[in-house]
Design a protein around this motif. Structure first.
Motif, PDB file in Angstrom:
ATOM      1  N   TRP A 187       0.846  -1.181   0.000  1.00  0.00           N
ATOM      2  CA  TRP A 187       0.000   0.000   0.000  1.00  0.00           C
ATOM      3  C   TRP A 187       0.886   1.236   0.000  1.00  0.00           C
ATOM      4  O   TRP A 187       1.800   1.355   0.806  1.00  0.00           O
ATOM      5  CB  TRP A 187      -0.896  -0.005   1.254  1.00  0.00           C
ATOM      6  CG  TRP A 187      -1.852   1.137   1.278  1.00  0.00           C
ATOM      7  CD1 TRP A 187      -1.622   2.400   1.753  1.00  0.00           C
ATOM      8  CD2 TRP A 187      -3.189   1.146   0.800  1.00  0.00           C
ATOM      9  NE1 TRP A 187      -2.732   3.175   1.583  1.00  0.00           N
ATOM     10  CE2 TRP A 187      -3.717   2.432   1.002  1.00  0.00           C
ATOM     11  CE3 TRP A 187      -4.018   0.170   0.194  1.00  0.00           C
ATOM     12  CZ2 TRP A 187      -5.006   2.789   0.637  1.00  0.00           C
ATOM     13  CZ3 TRP A 187      -5.312   0.518  -0.161  1.00  0.00           C
ATOM     14  CH2 TRP A 187      -5.800   1.809   0.069  1.00  0.00           C
ATOM     15  N   CYS A 188       0.618   2.133  -0.951  1.00  0.00           N
ATOM     16  CA  CYS A 188       1.368   3.386  -0.966  1.00  0.00           C
ATOM     17  C   CYS A 188       0.544   4.436  -0.240  1.00  0.00           C
ATOM     18  O   CYS A 188      -0.558   4.780  -0.682  1.00  0.00           O
ATOM     19  CB  CYS A 188       1.681   3.835  -2.384  1.00  0.00           C
ATOM     20  SG  CYS A 188       2.553   5.421  -2.396  1.00  0.00           S
ATOM     21  N   ILE A 189       1.063   4.937   0.878  1.00  0.00           N
ATOM     22  CA  ILE A 189       0.294   5.921   1.660  1.00  0.00           C
ATOM     23  C   ILE A 189       0.352   7.278   0.968  1.00  0.00           C
ATOM     24  O   ILE A 189      -0.440   8.170   1.243  1.00  0.00           O
ATOM     25  CB  ILE A 189       0.815   6.042   3.116  1.00  0.00           C
ATOM     26  CG1 ILE A 189       2.290   6.466   3.145  1.00  0.00           C
ATOM     27  CG2 ILE A 189       0.634   4.728   3.846  1.00  0.00           C
ATOM     28  CD1 ILE A 189       2.813   6.701   4.554  1.00  0.00           C
ATOM     29  N   HIS A 190       1.284   7.428   0.061  1.00  0.00           N
ATOM     30  CA  HIS A 190       1.426   8.664  -0.687  1.00  0.00           C
ATOM     31  C   HIS A 190       0.384   8.708  -1.797  1.00  0.00           C
ATOM     32  O   HIS A 190      -0.354   9.679  -1.944  1.00  0.00           O
ATOM     33  CB  HIS A 190       2.837   8.719  -1.249  1.00  0.00           C
ATOM     34  CG  HIS A 190       3.291  10.096  -1.578  1.00  0.00           C
ATOM     35  ND1 HIS A 190       3.279  10.583  -2.858  1.00  0.00           N
ATOM     36  CD2 HIS A 190       3.756  11.081  -0.781  1.00  0.00           C
ATOM     37  CE1 HIS A 190       3.724  11.819  -2.842  1.00  0.00           C
ATOM     38  NE2 HIS A 190       4.021  12.149  -1.601  1.00  0.00           N
ATOM     39  N   CYS A 191       0.303   7.630  -2.580  1.00  0.00           N
ATOM     40  CA  CYS A 191      -0.690   7.545  -3.667  1.00  0.00           C
ATOM     41  C   CYS A 191      -2.035   7.041  -3.146  1.00  0.00           C
ATOM     42  O   CYS A 191      -3.006   6.982  -3.887  1.00  0.00           O
ATOM     43  CB  CYS A 191      -0.190   6.641  -4.780  1.00  0.00           C
ATOM     44  SG  CYS A 191       1.383   7.137  -5.478  1.00  0.00           S
ATOM     45  N   ARG A 192      -2.076   6.652  -1.892  1.00  0.00           N
ATOM     46  CA  ARG A 192      -3.303   6.179  -1.250  1.00  0.00           C
ATOM     47  C   ARG A 192      -3.962   5.052  -2.023  1.00  0.00           C
ATOM     48  O   ARG A 192      -5.167   5.058  -2.279  1.00  0.00           O
ATOM     49  CB  ARG A 192      -4.299   7.334  -1.081  1.00  0.00           C
ATOM     50  CG  ARG A 192      -3.735   8.516  -0.318  1.00  0.00           C
ATOM     51  CD  ARG A 192      -4.649   9.706  -0.379  1.00  0.00           C
ATOM     52  NE  ARG A 192      -5.736   9.616   0.595  1.00  0.00           N
ATOM     53  CZ  ARG A 192      -5.713  10.201   1.789  1.00  0.00           C
ATOM     54  NH1 ARG A 192      -4.650  10.894   2.164  1.00  0.00           N
ATOM     55  NH2 ARG A 192      -6.721  10.085   2.604  1.00  0.00           N
ATOM     56  N   HIS A 405       9.285  -0.157  -2.627  1.00  0.00           N
ATOM     57  CA  HIS A 405       8.912   1.232  -2.870  1.00  0.00           C
ATOM     58  C   HIS A 405       7.855   1.286  -3.958  1.00  0.00           C
ATOM     59  O   HIS A 405       7.768   0.405  -4.798  1.00  0.00           O
ATOM     60  CB  HIS A 405      10.126   2.050  -3.328  1.00  0.00           C
ATOM     61  CG  HIS A 405      11.089   2.368  -2.226  1.00  0.00           C
ATOM     62  ND1 HIS A 405      11.801   1.383  -1.573  1.00  0.00           N
ATOM     63  CD2 HIS A 405      11.455   3.541  -1.663  1.00  0.00           C
ATOM     64  CE1 HIS A 405      12.569   1.953  -0.650  1.00  0.00           C
ATOM     65  NE2 HIS A 405      12.378   3.265  -0.684  1.00  0.00           N
ATOM     66  N   CYS A 406       7.096   2.374  -3.945  1.00  0.00           N
ATOM     67  CA  CYS A 406       6.084   2.591  -4.973  1.00  0.00           C
ATOM     68  C   CYS A 406       6.779   2.959  -6.279  1.00  0.00           C
ATOM     69  O   CYS A 406       7.643   3.819  -6.303  1.00  0.00           O
ATOM     70  CB  CYS A 406       5.164   3.723  -4.537  1.00  0.00           C
ATOM     71  SG  CYS A 406       4.007   4.275  -5.800  1.00  0.00           S
ATOM     72  N   TRP A 407       6.394   2.301  -7.360  1.00  0.00           N
ATOM     73  CA  TRP A 407       7.057   2.557  -8.648  1.00  0.00           C
ATOM     74  C   TRP A 407       6.726   3.928  -9.196  1.00  0.00           C
ATOM     75  O   TRP A 407       7.418   4.426 -10.067  1.00  0.00           O
ATOM     76  CB  TRP A 407       6.707   1.466  -9.676  1.00  0.00           C
ATOM     77  CG  TRP A 407       5.300   1.507 -10.218  1.00  0.00           C
ATOM     78  CD1 TRP A 407       4.195   2.022  -9.597  1.00  0.00           C
ATOM     79  CD2 TRP A 407       4.866   1.044 -11.480  1.00  0.00           C
ATOM     80  NE1 TRP A 407       3.102   1.876 -10.400  1.00  0.00           N
ATOM     81  CE2 TRP A 407       3.478   1.274 -11.566  1.00  0.00           C
ATOM     82  CE3 TRP A 407       5.515   0.421 -12.560  1.00  0.00           C
ATOM     83  CZ2 TRP A 407       2.715   0.936 -12.664  1.00  0.00           C
ATOM     84  CZ3 TRP A 407       4.749   0.077 -13.653  1.00  0.00           C
ATOM     85  CH2 TRP A 407       3.368   0.328 -13.700  1.00  0.00           C
ATOM     86  N   ARG A 408       5.658   4.532  -8.714  1.00  0.00           N
ATOM     87  CA  ARG A 408       5.272   5.842  -9.242  1.00  0.00           C
ATOM     88  C   ARG A 408       5.927   6.982  -8.477  1.00  0.00           C
ATOM     89  O   ARG A 408       6.540   7.853  -9.040  1.00  0.00           O
ATOM     90  CB  ARG A 408       3.748   6.009  -9.174  1.00  0.00           C
ATOM     91  CG  ARG A 408       3.012   5.263 -10.239  1.00  0.00           C
ATOM     92  CD  ARG A 408       3.330   5.811 -11.629  1.00  0.00           C
ATOM     93  NE  ARG A 408       2.978   4.845 -12.640  1.00  0.00           N
ATOM     94  CZ  ARG A 408       3.503   4.801 -13.859  1.00  0.00           C
ATOM     95  NH1 ARG A 408       4.433   5.663 -14.202  1.00  0.00           N
ATOM     96  NH2 ARG A 408       3.121   3.896 -14.714  1.00  0.00           N
ATOM     97  N   CYS A 409       5.738   6.956  -7.149  1.00  0.00           N
ATOM     98  CA  CYS A 409       6.211   8.104  -6.376  1.00  0.00           C
ATOM     99  C   CYS A 409       7.517   7.788  -5.661  1.00  0.00           C
ATOM    100  O   CYS A 409       8.102   8.667  -5.042  1.00  0.00           O
ATOM    101  CB  CYS A 409       5.139   8.531  -5.383  1.00  0.00           C
ATOM    102  SG  CYS A 409       4.867   7.322  -4.085  1.00  0.00           S
ATOM    103  N   HIS A 410       7.975   6.529  -5.743  1.00  0.00           N
ATOM    104  CA  HIS A 410       9.245   6.103  -5.155  1.00  0.00           C
ATOM    105  C   HIS A 410       9.321   6.263  -3.641  1.00  0.00           C
ATOM    106  O   HIS A 410      10.395   6.271  -3.056  1.00  0.00           O
ATOM    107  CB  HIS A 410      10.431   6.797  -5.838  1.00  0.00           C
ATOM    108  CG  HIS A 410      10.514   6.426  -7.287  1.00  0.00           C
ATOM    109  ND1 HIS A 410      10.997   5.215  -7.710  1.00  0.00           N
ATOM    110  CD2 HIS A 410      10.104   7.084  -8.396  1.00  0.00           C
ATOM    111  CE1 HIS A 410      10.895   5.144  -9.019  1.00  0.00           C
ATOM    112  NE2 HIS A 410      10.352   6.256  -9.466  1.00  0.00           N
TER     113      HIS A 410
HETATM  114 ZN   LIG Z   1       3.095   6.029  -4.475  1.00  0.00          ZN
END
Ligand SMILES: [Zn+2]
Ligand SMILES: [Zn+2]
Ligand SMILES: [Zn+2]
Length: 924
Positions: A187-192, A405-410
């Motif tokens: 789960w990416c807490i940045h991209c939710r 890590h999230c591939w979008r926002c790293h």
């Molecule tokens: Zn993300």
């Protein structure tokens, strides 16, 4: 003295030496479009066996970069070459349009306005955004020279495609493979949002590493004493190790390996339990020296023994788990079922609470004492502090490890148990089916099979829901009475109909009744009030359904013959396409999968803006032309990492120039040649011409075969060797005299033209898949009736009739002698004995076998060596002896050969007999 130059048949052609690709390429592409080349090619190949390369959709959110260009060029080479091999090879390009990256970019563009917009309005903005980049990318792809159905690409956001996606989902629902469950997902807490396996990248990350003490619960003292009498009446604790302090509040158990031996060691005011084998390194890590072991305990004896949570009143039972290892930590594993896969599975086995008190943005909810409202990563130091105050933190340090890590926002991601939709890998045997299907597909390179099989063997269930809006909604409903989530084939079929007609936006705009079959009731409680699902489908499900959306078009076939993408797609598109294919048709959607490596710079470094080593395809096109980019793509070994840089490109430009020049000389000698009337039958050609044709046929056969096996570098290598070694350095060189000086229609000249005609016509076809614009330009300058474009033609056929191995062997021998003669002439030239080789006279002394060969070609030797005369002598030694001296003849002013006498006739002054005949014939 008369100037005879005008009487020579000097080469001439409109095919320019300087390619000017930057100007000519767009013209060629416009011509193809105007003539509907793709449509005409489909019509021309109608009824032929099909070859379908199914395009993997690039994401529609930027300009193309070198990797995308490389991929598209490779595909184009395959499509064009299969078409020239006689297949009906349609190509439908596509784009992946839904998904988080566009949603985030659009949200940013909208700014504060976004808050007042409906979901449907935001989706419209996303659609516009994607459409804009589809257009931009389409122009850039077309500029690469690719052939395909550019006017009718497939877009995952097309209404029909959206319906296809939902119908594919329906097949899984029919099979009962879809379930909703609480499960820890990345789960990416940045991209939710939840992230798929393919959306997670491992990068180094510094985490806190902490050792935490859990004291024995007083309630469990009698139980432990009965199992381990040595510990009766003694204070006991267990020590755990973790790198995610923020998950301590969610601790529900401590896992032990049943087969390990643990020890209880006196330390401070307690006896601490750790795995025996780890005790020495734990002591080093926490900086304490333990006393001698007071009790040895088998892991399985700790099952059910309860420990006190160090921060709250809860108890944490001992549980057993096979995944506990002796690699690091203490052998006693902190278990938080809401925040880890293994932990979750253990939790399910022991009926533990799947406690995940974290919201979509990563904030602790109100149930968390001490830390509620904090973001998880910010909570780390606070948790440590709280443990420290309670004297439960034995040690902390920083620890760098590979972390998802999230591939979008790293940003680092967390494991979080949330309510998600899943496709089960095992409930209906999807995993077993997938492993079986993989073994029936042909993988190039071969290691691809093991790679994808390993991923399939170990992958978790497919989490197909995303908590976003730009995508295809999961057409499920929640019963308002019993809160059951309902996703049935009927609901899905109904949604598919609506999506097909109105687009998936309808889900957000229409009343829910629009999607409910008449009289629909909750299968659990009979309730009739529903709320719609807000989650959308994983975009990998979108692109994974492309075979369903595209291969049913007229002229295409399912499964595809080939998928061709970068090697990152084993876990991406190859993977999701396979699973969807198994769900819809029980079969892999491809027969063969070929992968290529990534583009790196000349030193093998990854391209990055920060190193300033990126090269954009647009730059290369502007500087040198798309053909150079294409030729580079064909010259590198695409299975490996492929290098590119200014030096490499300069070499490609040079190679292109050489090939173009050879073609130009060939076509320039055909300006007065009409194959219909002037061609000499192959069997009547002199040996020299048949030799050239045999060399060409061998090369052509190798090239056609290399296309078939996707061995592109060997294509250019072969073509280049033919052009430079066989043609430029030998055949064209020795044929000039015949072509330029004999009467235009003389048999010997027509013979050379016939061979050159076959060869250059063949080269145009053979290079067409790689250099489509150059080949078509060359094609338009070739004599004879031919298709409007080389791309409507096929590879050269009937090559076998040109093959003559014995002839090639004899001539190979002669050419070896030619090299020796050339070296001898070169030495004489240095000594100023001769200037032009035509002024040289050669005497060859050869051993018996070679002498026989030379004798046989006595009349051809002056032509082969380009000298004025050759004398053969016998030699006793094993080697060929070459002697060169200056001829005593006079130079013909027209052909520059040295002959015994030239004409004294004022009208033919200084001209040899042969030239007189040629002039006479031209005059007649
Ligand atoms: Zn993300
Ligand atoms: Zn219900
Ligand atoms: Zn002459």
């Amino acid at each position: 003295m008369a100037d005879w130059k005008d009487t020579l048949n000097l080469p001439r052609t409109g095919f320019p030496m300087k390619a000017n690709l930057q100007t000519s390429e767009p013209q060629t592409i416009a011509r193809w479009e105007a003539m509907d080349l793709y449509g005409r090619l489909r019509a021309a190949r109608e009824g032929a066996p099909t070859f379908v390369l199914h395009d993997g959709p690039p994401y529609a959110n930027g300009r193309i970069h070198l990797g995308t260009a490389f991929n598209k060029i490779l595909k184009d080479i395959v499509v064009r070459s299969r078409s020239m091999a006689g297949y009906d090879a349609p190509y439908v390009p596509g784009w992946d349009c839904h998904g988080l990256p566009i949603e985030l970019l659009v949200d940013r563009e909208l700014g504060p306005k976004r808050r007042d917009m409906t979901v449907a309005a935001c989706r419209q903005a996303c659609r516009k955004y994607a459409a804009k980049f589809v257009d931009i990318m389409r122009e850039e792809f077309k500029r690469l020279g690719g052939i395909g159905d550019w006017a009718r690409p497939y877009l995952t956001m097309d209404y029909g495609y959206q319906a296809t996606i939902v119908r594919a989902l329906g097949r899984f629902a029919e099979a009962g493979s879809i379930y909703k469950g609480k499960k820890p997902v990345h789960w990416c807490i940045h991209c939710r949002t939840a992230l798929a396996e393919a959306e997670v990248e491992y990068e180094d990350h510094a985490s806190p590493s902490i050792y935490v003490e859990f004291p024995l619960s007083p309630d469990s003292e009698p139980e432990l004493a009965s199992r381990v009498p040595e510990l009766a009446g003694k204070p006991v604790s267990v020590l755990i190790w973790t790198t995610t302090p923020w998950t301590i509040p969610s601790n529900m158990a401590i896992a032990f390996q049943p087969g390990f031996m643990y020890g209880a060691y006196p330390s401070g005011d307690t006896n601490v339990i750790v795995a025996e084998d780890l005790a020495p390194q734990v002591q080093r890590a926490v900086g304490r020296t333990f006393g001698s072991v007071v009790a040895r305990i088998e892991g399985r004896q700790l099952e059910g023994i309860r420990f006190r949570h160090p921060l709250c009143g809860r108890e944490s039972p001992g549980v057993l788990a096979d995944y506990v290892t002796l690699e690091q930590g203490t052998g006693a594993v902190h278990t938080a079922p809401g925040h880890g896969s293994d932990d979750f599975n253990t939790g399910v086995r022991y009926g533990l609470d799947v406690y995940a008190p974290v919201g979509p943005g990563g904030h602790f909810d109100d149930t968390v004492e001490l830390f509620s409202g904090l973001r998880v990563f910010d909570a780390n130091p606070r948790v440590e502090e709280a443990l420290q105050t309670r004297h439960r933190l034995w040690h902390r340090e920083s620890f760098t490890h590979s972390y998802p890590h999230c591939w979008r926002c790293h940003n680092p991601v967390i494991f979080l148990a949330t309510s998600q939709w899943f496709i089960s890998m095992d409930r209906n045997g999807l995993r077993a089916q997938a492993l079986d299907a993989v073994s029936k597909v042909s993988w190039v390179p071969a290691w691809g099979e093991e790679r994808i099989a390993n991923m399939l063997a170990s992958r978790p269930d497919w989490c197909i829901s995303r908590q976003r809006y730009w995508g295809v909604p999961i057409p499920a409903v929640d019963c308002l009475r019993c809160h059951e989530a309902i996703l049935t084939p009927t609901l899905i079929a109904r949604a598919a109909e609506v999506f097909e007609r109105e687009g998936a936006d309808a889900w957000y705009e229409q009343p829910i009744e629009h999607f409910l079959p008449p009289g629909f009731a909750c299968p659990s409680c009979g309730g009739q009030q529903f709320e719609r699902e807000r989650d959308i489908l994983d975009v990998w499900f979108d692109s994974g359904s492309s075979h369903e959306a595209v291969l049913g078009r007229p002229g295409l076939t399912w499964p595809a013959d080939l998928y061709l993408e970068g090697s990152d797609q084993y876990r991406g598109w190859f993977h999701s396409s396979l699973l969807v294919g198994l769900g819809t048709r029980g079969q892999a959607p491809y027969r063969q999968v070929v992968t290529h490596g990534f583009v790196v710079d000349e030193h093998g470094r990854k391209m990055s803006k920060s190193v300033c080593n990126t090269i954009e395809p647009q730059e290369i096109i502007e500087q040198s032309g798309a053909e150079i980019l294409r030729l580079w793509s064909a010259m590198v070994d695409f299975r490996e990492e492929v290098r590119v840089g200014p030096e490499i490109l300069a070499r490609v430009v040079e190679a292109y120039r050489k090939l173009r020049n050879t073609c130009r000389i060939l076509v320039a000698n055909l300006y007065d040649f009409d194959p219909a009337t002037d061609a000499v039958p192959v069997e009547q050609l002199p040996e020299i011409d048949r030799y050239a044709l045999a060399r060409y046929a061998a090369a052509a056969t190798r090239i056609v075969d290399a296309y078939e096996r996707y061995e592109f570098p060997s294509i250019f290598h072969t073509l280049n060797a033919l052009a430079t070694v066989d043609l430029s350095a030998f055949y064209i060189d020795v044929s000039k005299d015949r072509l330029y000086t004999l009467a235009p229609a003389s048999a010997a000249r027509r013979a050379a033209q016939t061979a050159m005609y076959h060869i250059v016509d063949g080269i145009a076809r053979l290079m067409a898949p790689i250099l489509p614009m150059t080949a078509d330009e060359l094609w338009s300058h070739l004599p004879g009736r031919r298709e409007d474009s080389v791309h409507l033609a096929t590879f050269p056929g009937h090559l076998e009739r040109l093959v003559d191995n014995e002839l090639v062997e004899r001539w190979t021998e002669l050419i070896k002698l030619r090299d020796q003669v050339n070296a001898a002439i070169e030495a004489k030239r240095k000594d100023k004995v001769v200037g032009n080789s035509l002024a040289a006279r050669v005497t060859l002394g050869a051993p018996k076998a070679t002498a026989a060969l030379l004798e046989r070609y006595r009349d051809d030797l002056p032509m082969v060596f380009i000298v004025s005369g050759v004398t053969l002598a016998e030699s006793a030694g094993p080697d060929v002896a070459v002697a060169v001296d200056r001829t005593d003849g006079v130079r013909c002013e027209r052909c520059w050969r040295y002959v015994p006498v030239v004409s004294a006739d004022p009208k033919r002054l200084g001209v040899c007999d042969r030239c007189e005949d040629a002039l006479q014939a031209a005059h007649d």
